[in-house]
Write an enzyme that holds these catalytic residues in place. Structure first.
Site, mmCIF file in Angstrom:
data_model
loop_
_atom_site.group_PDB
_atom_site.id
_atom_site.type_symbol
_atom_site.label_atom_id
_atom_site.label_comp_id
_atom_site.label_asym_id
_atom_site.label_seq_id
_atom_site.Cartn_x
_atom_site.Cartn_y
_atom_site.Cartn_z
ATOM 1 N N GLY A 70 0.372 9.895 9.389
ATOM 2 C CA GLY A 70 0.205 9.783 7.925
ATOM 3 C C GLY A 70 0.632 11.062 7.246
ATOM 4 O O GLY A 70 1.785 11.482 7.313
ATOM 5 N N LYS A 88 2.539 5.134 18.378
ATOM 6 C CA LYS A 88 2.666 6.490 17.824
ATOM 7 C C LYS A 88 2.761 7.519 18.948
ATOM 8 O O LYS A 88 3.557 8.469 18.869
ATOM 9 C CB LYS A 88 1.467 6.799 16.930
ATOM 10 N N ASP A 90 -1.269 0.252 18.113
ATOM 11 C CA ASP A 90 -0.705 1.135 17.076
ATOM 12 C C ASP A 90 -0.719 2.593 17.562
ATOM 13 O O ASP A 90 0.272 3.309 17.431
ATOM 14 C CB ASP A 90 -1.530 0.984 15.791
ATOM 15 N N LYS A 118 6.250 2.564 12.812
ATOM 16 C CA LYS A 118 6.206 2.999 14.217
ATOM 17 C C LYS A 118 6.518 1.862 15.185
ATOM 18 O O LYS A 118 7.078 2.111 16.260
ATOM 19 C CB LYS A 118 4.848 3.622 14.573
ATOM 20 N N GLU A 147 -4.614 -3.705 8.457
ATOM 21 C CA GLU A 147 -3.832 -4.875 8.071
ATOM 22 C C GLU A 147 -4.774 -6.090 8.006
ATOM 23 O O GLU A 147 -5.889 -6.044 8.526
ATOM 24 C CB GLU A 147 -2.780 -5.169 9.145
ATOM 25 N N GLU A 184 8.765 10.821 9.275
ATOM 26 C CA GLU A 184 7.524 11.605 9.246
ATOM 27 C C GLU A 184 6.307 10.711 9.013
ATOM 28 O O GLU A 184 5.222 10.963 9.557
ATOM 29 C CB GLU A 184 7.610 12.662 8.128
ATOM 30 N N THR A 193 0.836 -1.216 0.000
ATOM 31 C CA THR A 193 0.000 0.000 0.000
ATOM 32 C C THR A 193 0.866 1.261 0.000
ATOM 33 O O THR A 193 0.690 2.161 -0.834
ATOM 34 C CB THR A 193 -0.913 0.011 1.250
ATOM 35 N N VAL A 194 1.826 1.336 0.910
ATOM 36 C CA VAL A 194 2.623 2.558 1.070
ATOM 37 C C VAL A 194 3.761 2.622 0.047
ATOM 38 O O VAL A 194 3.930 3.635 -0.650
ATOM 39 C CB VAL A 194 3.175 2.634 2.521
ATOM 40 N N GLY A 217 -3.469 5.475 4.849
ATOM 41 C CA GLY A 217 -3.689 5.315 3.408
ATOM 42 C C GLY A 217 -2.387 5.500 2.648
ATOM 43 O O GLY A 217 -1.487 6.211 3.101
HETATM 44 N N1 LIG Z 1 -1.202 1.443 5.142
HETATM 45 C C1 LIG Z 1 -1.236 2.595 5.821
HETATM 46 O O1 LIG Z 1 -2.217 3.342 5.797
HETATM 47 C C2 LIG Z 1 -0.034 3.010 6.646
HETATM 48 C C3 LIG Z 1 -0.030 4.285 7.235
HETATM 49 C C4 LIG Z 1 1.085 4.697 7.983
HETATM 50 C C5 LIG Z 1 2.150 3.841 8.134
HETATM 51 N N2 LIG Z 1 2.101 2.591 7.566
HETATM 52 C C6 LIG Z 1 3.262 1.723 7.773
HETATM 53 O O2 LIG Z 1 3.877 1.493 6.513
HETATM 54 C C7 LIG Z 1 4.489 0.213 6.514
HETATM 55 C C8 LIG Z 1 3.974 -0.576 5.309
HETATM 56 O O3 LIG Z 1 2.568 -0.729 5.409
HETATM 57 P P1 LIG Z 1 1.683 -1.183 4.140
HETATM 58 O O4 LIG Z 1 0.275 -0.881 4.529
HETATM 59 O O5 LIG Z 1 2.223 -0.643 2.889
HETATM 60 O O6 LIG Z 1 1.900 -2.779 4.166
HETATM 61 P P2 LIG Z 1 1.584 -3.800 2.986
HETATM 62 O O7 LIG Z 1 0.587 -3.267 2.047
HETATM 63 O O8 LIG Z 1 1.315 -5.107 3.666
HETATM 64 O O9 LIG Z 1 2.972 -3.907 2.181
HETATM 65 C C9 LIG Z 1 4.120 -4.480 2.762
HETATM 66 C C10 LIG Z 1 5.173 -4.676 1.677
HETATM 67 O O10 LIG Z 1 6.368 -5.136 2.296
HETATM 68 C C11 LIG Z 1 6.750 -6.396 1.756
HETATM 69 N N3 LIG Z 1 7.243 -7.217 2.872
HETATM 70 C C12 LIG Z 1 6.604 -7.457 4.037
HETATM 71 N N4 LIG Z 1 7.375 -8.230 4.830
HETATM 72 C C13 LIG Z 1 8.521 -8.465 4.150
HETATM 73 C C14 LIG Z 1 9.705 -9.192 4.425
HETATM 74 N N5 LIG Z 1 9.871 -9.858 5.585
HETATM 75 N N6 LIG Z 1 10.688 -9.228 3.502
HETATM 76 C C15 LIG Z 1 10.528 -8.568 2.319
HETATM 77 N N7 LIG Z 1 9.421 -7.851 1.986
HETATM 78 C C16 LIG Z 1 8.428 -7.812 2.897
HETATM 79 C C17 LIG Z 1 5.522 -6.976 1.104
HETATM 80 O O11 LIG Z 1 5.918 -7.845 0.059
HETATM 81 P P3 LIG Z 1 4.819 -8.603 -0.871
HETATM 82 O O12 LIG Z 1 4.216 -7.495 -1.709
HETATM 83 O O13 LIG Z 1 5.619 -9.566 -1.684
HETATM 84 O O14 LIG Z 1 3.855 -9.228 0.081
HETATM 85 C C18 LIG Z 1 4.809 -5.706 0.626
HETATM 86 O O15 LIG Z 1 5.323 -5.311 -0.634
HETATM 87 C C19 LIG Z 1 4.168 -0.397 7.882
HETATM 88 O O16 LIG Z 1 5.230 -0.127 8.777
HETATM 89 C C20 LIG Z 1 2.923 0.351 8.319
HETATM 90 O O17 LIG Z 1 2.777 0.384 9.732
HETATM 91 C C21 LIG Z 1 1.052 2.167 6.829
#
Ligand SMILES: NC(=O)c1ccc[n+]([C@@H]2O[C@H](COP(=O)([O-])OP(=O)(O)OC[C@H]3O[C@@H](n4cnc5c(N)ncnc54)[C@H](OP(=O)(O)O)[C@@H]3O)[C@@H](O)[C@H]2O)c1
Length: 334
Positions: free
Chosen positions: A146, A216, A212, A121, A201, A141, A30-31, A313
């Site tokens: 977000g 933060k 979470d 975080k 998630e 940041e 997603t990010v 997001g």
């Molecule tokens: N989503 C939000 O709204 C949001 C907001 C603020 C902060 N965050 C933070 O941003 C970070 C990412 O969140 P996200 O929502 O983008 O998660 P996500 O959609 O689940 O994406 C995670 C990505 O990391 C890869 N990955 C996960 N574990 C791995 C590992 N052990 N080795 C190699 N690659 C790995 C996954 O690979 P695959 O694609 O192959 O599965 C995927 O591409 C987290 O720390 C989250 O707390 C998210």
């Protein structure tokens, strides 16, 4: 700041030379995926306004065979952490989440003299001070708020102003769920919608149990009061078990249920807690709708500042990552 940049190409006489920054991106979900979109869409603007050209040199993922958006150049994908860290780069952007691999990546990047930009975080809650000890090349940041630039505000704008209180809605997922229930969705449908939108998630328990938001809040207490986030006790309570009934009950009494995080500097130290609260409608925190965060910071000199915006997001979080990248590498910033 000294960085090993790939190239500095002169442009026209009137413009500063354009700096090319090699980016190794861990995670393209997603990010991370949204960051790739942003970098592609704003490439010209980044060069024109900031004299920066970001060049993605490697992308780490878990499953190389998974279908990806066109923003992900497949030739750059690797599932090997060692190969990822061996790729010459100026900055590692960590957007995989979790703790184990993220910690290896973070320490590996900083130990190799690279900058680290992270949205994680959970990692920073336990490892933040240790990672910060590597020097000023750690940026986060995106880890709190977000798209709301609270980290920079506390680090820079309010530095030295005697912040004594932070009060906030910090979890976009639970706020989105509460807002959907207020509009008539049952809890299960609201949670499913949050997951479809990329806020929650697959296992949303950290959001729902308040963990979470506690992570933060601990980071904000670190920035605002110098409290060590790994040892700060945050008294934490998540959403109530029967959240549908709790939201309906709040509405009947002319209030809104919100998950509120508060940290204060008191004579005996820093106190911090996260818990559901019934807020009057004129409380600025009650105005947080859907994935929004609202953050109030009270300091001796500035009084109470209130920030409100998208707290979760892909697009909002990627914009915060990009802000860190610009700040780290924009010529003349350091
Ligand atoms: N989503 C939000 O709204 C949001 C907001 C603020 C902060 N965050 C933070 O941003 C970070 C990412 O969140 P996200 O929502 O983008 O998660 P996500 O959609 O689940 O994406 C995670 C990505 O990391 C890869 N990955 C996960 N574990 C791995 C590992 N052990 N080795 C190699 N690659 C790995 C996954 O690979 P695959 O694609 O192959 O599965 C995927 O591409 C987290 O720390 C989250 O707390 C998210």
């Amino acid at each position: 700041m000294s960085t090993t940049l790939a190239s500095r190409a002169s442009s026209t006489a009137s413009r500063p030379p354009v700096t090319t920054v090699r980016v190794a991106l861990a995670g393209c979900g997603t990010v991370g995926g949204a960051l790739l979109d942003l970098l592609a869409r704003h490439a010209d603007d980044l060069t024109r306004r900031h004299a920066l050209r970001f060049h993605v040199v490697r992308i780490l993922a878990r499953d190389a065979s998974r279908p990806r958006s066109t923003a992900v150049e497949r030739a750059l994908l690797t599932t090997s952490v060692a190969e990822f860290l061996d790729t010459p780069a100026d900055v590692v952007v960590e957007a995989i989440g979790g703790s184990c691999t993220a910690d290896v990546l973070a320490r590996g990047a900083l130990a190799h003299g690279r900058a680290l930009v992270t949205a994680n975080k959970a990692l920073l809650r336990t490892q933040g001070p240790a990672l910060a000890a590597f020097g000023p090349r750690l940026r986060f940041e995106a880890a709190v708020g977000g798209g709301v630039p609270i980290v920079r505000l506390l680090r820079e704008g309010l530095a030295g102003q005697g912040v004594h209180r932070v009060r906030a809605v910090l979890n976009g997922t639970t706020n989105y769920i509460l807002s959907r229930i207020e509009r008539g969705d049952p809890y299960a449908a609201a949670l499913a919608a949050a997951q479809r939108a990329g806020f929650a998630e697959a296992d949303p328990s950290r959001d729902l149990q308040g963990v979470d938001a506690a992570d933060k809040l601990a980071l904000l207490a670190w920035l605002a009061f110098g409290a060590d986030p790994s040892t700060l006790e945050v008294v934490t309570e998540g959403l109530p078990r029967d959240v549908d009934a709790a939201v309906r009950g709040a509405a009947r009494s002319g209030r809104r249920l919100r998950l509120v995080a508060t940290a204060e500097r008191a004579a005996r130290g820093v106190t911090a807690h996260v818990s559901p609260a019934l807020l009057h409608l004129d409380d600025p925190l009650a105005a947080a709708v859907d994935e929004e965060n609202v953050i109030q910071v009270t300091s001796a000199s500035s009084g109470t500042l209130t920030l409100r915006g998208r707290g979760a997001g892909g697009a909002a979080t990627a914009a915060a990552l990009l802000a860190d990248l610009i700040h780290l590498f924009q010529p003349g910033t350091h």
